[in-house]
Design an enzyme around this catalytic site. Structure first.
Site, PDB file in Angstrom:
ATOM      1  CG  HIS A 124      -0.411   0.294   2.515  1.00  0.00           C
ATOM      2  ND1 HIS A 124      -0.086  -0.680   3.426  1.00  0.00           N
ATOM      3  CD2 HIS A 124      -0.119   1.467   3.115  1.00  0.00           C
ATOM      4  CE1 HIS A 124       0.380  -0.126   4.531  1.00  0.00           C
ATOM      5  NE2 HIS A 124       0.376   1.193   4.367  1.00  0.00           N
TER       6      HIS A 124
ATOM      7  CG  ASP B 223      -0.207  -4.047   2.645  1.00  0.00           C
ATOM      8  OD1 ASP B 223       0.386  -3.599   1.651  1.00  0.00           O
ATOM      9  OD2 ASP B 223      -0.507  -3.356   3.637  1.00  0.00           O
TER      10      ASP B 223
ATOM     11  N   GLY C 184       3.047   6.081   9.169  1.00  0.00           N
ATOM     12  CA  GLY C 184       4.449   6.263   8.856  1.00  0.00           C
ATOM     13  C   GLY C 184       5.294   5.036   9.133  1.00  0.00           C
TER      14      GLY C 184
ATOM     15  CB  SER D 224       2.986   1.873   6.162  1.00  0.00           C
ATOM     16  OG  SER D 224       1.694   2.042   6.629  1.00  0.00           O
ATOM     17  N   GLY D 225       5.024  -0.715   6.253  1.00  0.00           N
ATOM     18  CA  GLY D 225       6.088  -1.381   5.522  1.00  0.00           C
ATOM     19  C   GLY D 225       7.262  -1.802   6.370  1.00  0.00           C
TER      20      GLY D 225
END
Length: 318
Positions: A71, A121, A216, A218-219
């Site tokens: 995403h 994801d 922030g 994310s990932g």
């Protein structure tokens, strides 16, 4: 080379294949939870920057590839020329003598990623040049197919994101770290709405709230340790706000994607380690229905769609 079983009180590892050393953090002496991470504590942590602004986290998995969330790219851009990966970073502002910035040659989003359900994801980022490892830059091992992370398994998450919903990490933006327990998928499904947490997901956080990854982050990586080896169990994906009671963070379950990762990275494969939780899983069962919780939000702030340069958010609720 094969490694021996490391059977300990809470869990044990069966190392399956380590083509190169991974999961080593020579400068990490952390035992219990904290806030600011010491330099070199999480040497696989990556700051992913879009046109110079940090927007997501990632993890270095060998000397040429970074693992992150789909995403992060689906909501902005998959154009590799607009992205930069920063490794060995300690603070978002100020001097970072151990950091290295690398351009991107290719971004591969999992073809089964579903932005509506947040399923699958994950994405792989190929760097334009080979990375030289140091005490501050190291690859993380990845959880192999069949790994188990029972309810209560202690994990660590790291990032530079918000310290609570809508509140950015204060300057100089020091890398944060936090210890959170796994919440079983059955329990997590009860909380988010039966059917919303798939087998490709992993939940972690305090049911009382107060500790969570946030906008922030994310990932970024969710990791566990056995012996001297760190293993990535999850990728920061989504949640209902940040650190809200009864809504743990939801992560992409890395162990479900060994085959896909190996099909994209055709040479110098990452190190995969099978992690087995010991004992029995004290999870609960929720019955599946067509209901999907509408209150879920990606760990990626909608305001980032405006790409404001001031939003350097790789953060977490610590």
């Amino acid at each position: 080379p094969k490694c021996t079983n490391d059977k300990l009180s809470l869990a044990h590892l069966l190392t399956c294949r380590l083509p190169s050393a991974c999961g080593r953090a020579p400068l990490n002496t952390k035992i219990v939870g904290g806030q600011n991470a010491a330099p070199g504590s999480w040497p696989w942590q990556v700051s992913m920057r879009y046109q110079g602004s940090h927007v997501c986290g990632g993890s270095l998995i060998n000397n040429r590839w970074v693992l992150s969330a789909a995403h992060c790219f689906a909501l902005i851009s998959t154009n590799p020329s607009r992205w930069t990966m920063v490794l060995g970073l300690q603070t978002q502002q100020g001097t970072n003598p151990n950091s290295v910035s690398v351009s991107v040659s290719k971004i591969t989003v999992n073809p089964n990623y579903n932005g509506n359900t947040n399923n699958n994801d994950l994405a792989l980022v190929q760097l334009s040049s080979t990375i030289n490892f140091s005490d501050y830059i190291q690859p993380i091992c990845l959880a192999a197919t069949g790994s188990t992370f029972y309810n209560g398994t202690e994990t660590w998450v790291s990032g530079w994101g918000n310290i609570q919903s809508g509140v950015s990490l204060p300057s100089p933006g020091t890398l944060q770290e936090m210890q959170v327990p796994v919440v079983g998928n059955g329990k997590c499904n009860c909380l988010y709405g039966p059917g919303s947490i798939t087998d490709n997901m992993l939940c972690a956080g305090l049911l009382a709230g107060g500790k969570d990854s946030c906008q922030g982050d994310s990932g970024g990586p969710l990791v566990v340790k056995r012996g001297s080896v760190w293993v990535q169990a999850g990728i920061v994906s989504f949640g209902n706000g940040c650190a809200e009671p009864s809504y743990p963070g939801v992560y992409t379950r890395v162990s479900r994607y060994q085959s896909w990762i190996s099909s994209v990275i055709t040479s110098n494969l990452p190190g995969f380690v099978t992690y087995f939780s010991s004992g029995t899983n004290s999870d609960v069962t929720c019955y599946k229905s067509s209901h999907l919780n509408s209150g879920r939000t990606l760990f990626f702030p909608s305001v980032l769609l405006s790409l404001l340069p001031s939003l350097l958010l790789l953060g977490s609720q610590f």
